[in-house]
Design an enzyme around this catalytic site. Structure first.
Site, PDB file in Angstrom:
ATOM      1  N   TYR A 199     -30.455  23.831 -45.550  1.00 37.35           N
ATOM      2  CA  TYR A 199     -30.848  24.719 -44.455  1.00 37.35           C
ATOM      3  C   TYR A 199     -32.368  24.864 -44.378  1.00 37.35           C
ATOM      4  CZ  TYR A 199     -26.347  26.757 -43.030  1.00 37.35           C
ATOM      5  OH  TYR A 199     -25.101  26.979 -42.508  1.00 37.35           O
ATOM      6  N   LYS A 252     -20.870  18.769 -55.103  1.00 38.57           N
ATOM      7  CA  LYS A 252     -20.554  17.361 -54.836  1.00 38.57           C
ATOM      8  C   LYS A 252     -21.340  16.557 -55.869  1.00 38.57           C
ATOM      9  CE  LYS A 252     -18.645  14.114 -52.302  1.00 38.57           C
ATOM     10  NZ  LYS A 252     -17.187  13.863 -52.252  1.00 38.57           N
ATOM     11  N   ASP A 286     -14.973  18.512 -51.351  1.00 39.77           N
ATOM     12  CA  ASP A 286     -13.870  17.965 -50.531  1.00 39.77           C
ATOM     13  C   ASP A 286     -12.522  18.409 -51.110  1.00 39.77           C
ATOM     14  OD1 ASP A 286     -14.523  16.394 -52.730  1.00 39.77           O
ATOM     15  OD2 ASP A 286     -14.219  14.473 -51.729  1.00 39.77           O
ATOM     16  N   ASP A 302     -21.179  27.937 -46.368  1.00 39.06           N
ATOM     17  CA  ASP A 302     -21.000  28.204 -44.939  1.00 39.06           C
ATOM     18  C   ASP A 302     -19.648  27.657 -44.487  1.00 39.06           C
ATOM     19  OD1 ASP A 302     -21.756  28.889 -42.262  1.00 39.06           O
ATOM     20  OD2 ASP A 302     -22.134  26.761 -41.910  1.00 39.06           O
ATOM     21  N   ASP A 316     -15.742  29.838 -43.738  1.00 39.14           N
ATOM     22  CA  ASP A 316     -15.003  29.835 -42.465  1.00 39.14           C
ATOM     23  C   ASP A 316     -13.564  29.372 -42.712  1.00 39.14           C
ATOM     24  OD1 ASP A 316     -17.299  30.560 -41.022  1.00 39.14           O
ATOM     25  OD2 ASP A 316     -16.816  29.193 -39.375  1.00 39.14           O
TER      26      ASP A 316
END
Ligand code: IPM
Ligand code: MG
Length: 372
Positions: free
Chosen positions: A142, A189, A221, A245, A249
């Site tokens: 970000y 990851k 993942d 983020d 959700d």
């Protein structure tokens, strides 16, 4: 307690849901004898319209001179569909997080008993889920260097993390786990990304200081799959900015609606409380936006100042509203849906008269029937 609260309603449904949170905080102040002062300022698309920038200097100054910040939502479709826009509403939120040093974003996710059948996930998978997501908020991709080549055909975003940035949120996540079910899952990851390998290294070192907390690692993942296959395995999830983020959700599906998900963004000095949902521009001023995420963000604000009974009162009121189907259409399709402000009214009334819910319930439905 005296608190000065900066209120940044922002865009879309931000103002209407934030109004409900203020209503509820005012009721709490009255019942528990506190003094909450609210000072409102612009941020996001509305600030671009009024001042040309998404985070005007006076908004930042107001936030920095307040005890806490209550944030609404940010975003407008006219910027989403224009990749060449130089100023964007989201930059206001990102700058605010960075300038105030709000490095930890805490997003509690739980399955409400009364809403188990609202989730697209099966009841037996989500029943009893109670997760706290610790998302790093001021680093990573970000905030890394962004570049677009002169011919506009190549772009890059740098993902960067320092040991210190990882350490400070890791301590918060482990401390939280000690007061919960004693487990931290690091989502990364590390099979591909160098930053993720640094996260694993630093988090593994810090974990040794918390022998009462179990440590676990998941690639993002796989974590995305586990979140819907078996979310009960999670207690505290610790993760970097972008993964947090996305995964939060996804996790909101467990609760039945993203309109229920609140969050706290904290740093060393400042604290901001914001719903996880966005500005939902299609719903603006229609009275269909769920105010619960904003109201529960207000409860997190109270907890931050150790006003636990007050926060608990809000949670009881919210549970009651859900049980009585005094809810907006996102979670109430089979019943008379109730408008954003009526949900706020009910919760406000409940705080004033916790023993008198049947009457409030009837009033709400009566009031509603004249509106529809
Ligand atoms: C969130 C939002 C923001 C983010 C946007 C609005 C910049 O999606 O708080 O989750 O990506 O952090
Ligand atoms: Mg998001």
């Amino acid at each position: 307690m005296k608190l000065e609260i900066a209120v940044l309603p922002g865009d879309g449904i931000g103002p209407e849901v934030t109004d409900q949170a203020i209503k509820v905080l005012k009721a709490i102040a009255l019942e528990f004898d506190h003094m909450f002062k609210f000072r409102i300022a612009d941020v996001g698309a509305v600030a671009i319209d009024n001042y040309g920038v998404p985070l005007p200097e006076q908004t930042l100054t107001l936030c920095a001179s307040s005890d806490a910040i209550l944030f609404g939502a940010i975003g407008h479709p006219k910027y989403d569909n224009d990749p060449s826009a130089k100023v964007r509403p989201e930059q206001g939120l990102l700058k605010l997080r960075k300038e105030l040093g709000l490095f930890a974003n805490i997003r509690p996710v739980k399955a409400y008993d009364t809403l188990l059948d609202k989730s697209p996930l099966k009841r037996h998978i989500i029943e009893g889920v109670d997760i706290s997501i610790y998302r790093e908020l001021t680093g990573g991709i970000y905030f890394g260097k962004k570049e677009l080549s002169g011919d506009g055909n190549m772009a890059s975003d740098l993902c960067q993390y320092s040991r210190e940035e990882i350490e400070r949120i890791t301590h918060l996540a482990f401390e939280a786990a000690q007061n919960r079910r004693g487990k931290v899952t690091l989502v990364d990851k590390a099979n591909v990304l160098e930053t993720s390998r640094l996260w694993r290294k630093v988090v593994t070192e810090i974990a040794k200081q918390y022998s009462d907390v179990e440590m676990d690692f998941l690639f993002v993942d796989n974590a995305a799959m586990q979140m819907i296959l078996n979310p009960k395995q999670f207690d505290v999830i610790l993760t970097e900015n972008l993964f947090g983020d996305i995964i939060s959700d996804e996790a909101s599906v467990i609760g039945g609606s993203i309109g229920l998900l609140a969050s706290a963004s904290v740093g060393k000095k400042y604290a901001m409380f914001e719903p996880v949902h966005g500005s939902f521009p299609q719903a603006k001023n229609k009275g269909i936006a769920n105010p619960i995420a904003s109201i529960l963000s207000a409860a997190l604000l109270l907890e931050h100042f150790e006003l636990f009974n007050e926060a608990q009162m809000i949670r009881i009121a919210v549970d009651k509203s859900l049980k009585l189907h005094i809810s907006t259409p996102d979670i109430n399709a089979n019943y008379d849906t109730i408008s954003t402000s009526k949900v706020g009214d009910f919760i406000e009334d409940f705080i004033h008269n916790p023993g008198d819910t049947n009457m409030n319930f009837n009033n709400i439905h009566l009031g509603q029937s004249t509106i529809i």
